[in-house]
Design a protein around this motif. Structure first.
Motif, mmCIF file in Angstrom:
data_model
loop_
_atom_site.group_PDB
_atom_site.id
_atom_site.type_symbol
_atom_site.label_atom_id
_atom_site.label_comp_id
_atom_site.label_asym_id
_atom_site.label_seq_id
_atom_site.Cartn_x
_atom_site.Cartn_y
_atom_site.Cartn_z
ATOM 1 N N GLY A 56 1.081 -1.050 -0.122
ATOM 2 C CA GLY A 56 0.204 -0.355 -0.237
ATOM 3 C C GLY A 56 0.752 1.091 -0.187
ATOM 4 O O GLY A 56 1.860 0.955 -0.077
ATOM 5 N N THR A 72 -3.124 3.090 3.061
ATOM 6 C CA THR A 72 -4.328 2.478 2.913
ATOM 7 C C THR A 72 -3.414 1.277 2.048
ATOM 8 O O THR A 72 -2.430 1.799 0.942
ATOM 9 N N SER A 73 -3.810 0.505 1.858
ATOM 10 C CA SER A 73 -3.232 -1.073 1.483
ATOM 11 C C SER A 73 -4.982 -2.142 0.769
ATOM 12 O O SER A 73 -5.936 -1.425 1.490
ATOM 13 N N LEU A 96 -9.424 -4.645 1.323
ATOM 14 C CA LEU A 96 -9.007 -3.287 1.566
ATOM 15 C C LEU A 96 -8.916 -2.756 3.094
ATOM 16 O O LEU A 96 -9.672 -2.986 3.756
ATOM 17 N N ASN A 98 -8.020 0.785 5.481
ATOM 18 C CA ASN A 98 -7.765 2.219 5.545
ATOM 19 C C ASN A 98 -7.400 2.277 7.416
ATOM 20 O O ASN A 98 -8.368 1.795 7.604
#
Length: 338
Positions: A56, A72-73, A96, A98
């Motif tokens: 990310g 974020t990844s 996802l 965050n």
């Protein structure tokens, strides 16, 4: 990417680039470890063979009083042109993630840490549906002289990977005192769980996300997978850590843990088990040979009660022991200054 991969293979733990935009702001892009606060929610878990890293981008701001990270990844099965798809067979990998992390020095003695995270999992029946779990909270620290006080707490909400709702909590008070060569840490972890006598669609079992377990709940790793290892019953973990520095090279440590179920758990006979699970003691010696070589030796044992058999099977009348020797070698192979 598999966060908890244990297969034997050639892999890359970290591969990222970091560039400074200003004197206080930088950007890190690529595969990177995420270690926040004391590691309870996010840790590299580098005792494992593969450790834990995330693919990310991390936006980092740092000055004398504030340190902030916005992470974020993202994961998906393969390269796709029009849409994304990531629904692994297990629930260990998010699609996802965050995270916002903030640490602020309030004054000479107080500091405040906050973590707000949202991890999303793709529905196994509809690729366009994401189930998102939120975790919010932080830590307040007070430090003056040899005294250190801290209180952390988190609330979990939203949806689990299965789509069910969650409403769970965690808190940890601790007091630490240093006197001459001895450091004493007294505290407790309180992790909420479900009541086996009450059926509900809302989970009360707190999950410490992607953090490290042995640092808080004992070296024998009785509780590492949540809430499975607790049968959804939650956990209360009072602890006492004693650390004694013999000299600059040798330190001794003894960790004491008591384990209690936070809520009701039933055995195979549909009976509620005793909440007291057992006692663990971790003994260790740390020897610093030189600036780049350390040797650690540890010995642990668990005095489990009958109720522990419901959680971990086995025979509670037998005292399990575990020992290890670890050599850490960190040489500086190359150093260049312009």
């Amino acid at each position: 990417m598999n966060l908890n991969n244990s297969s034997g293979s050639l892999n890359v733990f970290e591969a990222y680039v970091e560039t400074a935009i200003t004197n206080h702001f930088s950007v890190k892009l690529g595969r990177q470890k995420v270690e926040l606060d004391n590691g309870r929610l996010f840790s590299a878990a580098n005792w494992r063979q593969s450790a834990r890293a995330h693919d990310g981008i991390n936006l980092i701001y740092n000055n004398n009083r504030i340190h902030s990270e916005l992470i974020t990844s993202f994961n998906q099965t393969s390269e796709r042109i029009f849409d994304t798809d990531f629904s692994p067979t297990s629930f260990t990998n998010y699609k996802l993630l965050n995270v916002h992390y903030l640490k602020a020095k309030l004054n000479e003695h107080f500091s405040l840490t906050t973590i707000n995270a949202a991890d999303s999992y793709q529905s196994k029946t509809n690729t366009k549906t994401l189930y998102t779990r939120g975790t919010s909270g932080g830590r307040l620290d007070f430090e003056k002289g040899n005294l250190y006080l801290t209180l952390s707490g988190y609330y979990q909400y939203g949806q689990l990977q299965t789509g069910n709702r969650i409403s769970a909590y965690y808190f940890q008070p601790e007091i630490q005192l240093k006197t001459n060569k001895l450091t004493t840490r007294l505290g407790a972890e309180y992790m909420s769980g479900d009541n086996a006598n009450k059926t509900t669609d809302i989970s009360k079992s707190f999950v410490p996300l992607y953090g490290v377990a042995w640092r808080f709940m004992g070296n024998m790793d009785y509780f590492t997978s949540f809430p499975t290892d607790l049968k959804n019953g939650g956990l209360i973990n009072p602890y006492l850590f004693l650390i004694y520095d013999l000299n600059k090279k040798v330190s001794l440590r003894s960790d004491f843990h008591l384990f209690y179920l936070q809520n009701k758990v039933k055995n195979n006979e549909d009976q509620v088990v005793d909440s007291y699970l057992g006692f663990e003691n971790d003994l260790s010696i740390h020897y610093k040979c030189n600036s780049f070589t350390m040797i650690d030796f540890g010995f642990s044992y668990m005095a489990a009660k009958k109720s522990m058999e419901t959680l971990k099977a086995g025979n509670s009348s037998i005292i399990p022991v575990w020992s290890y020797v670890m050599i850490t070698f960190k040489p500086e192979l190359f150093n260049f200054k312009k």
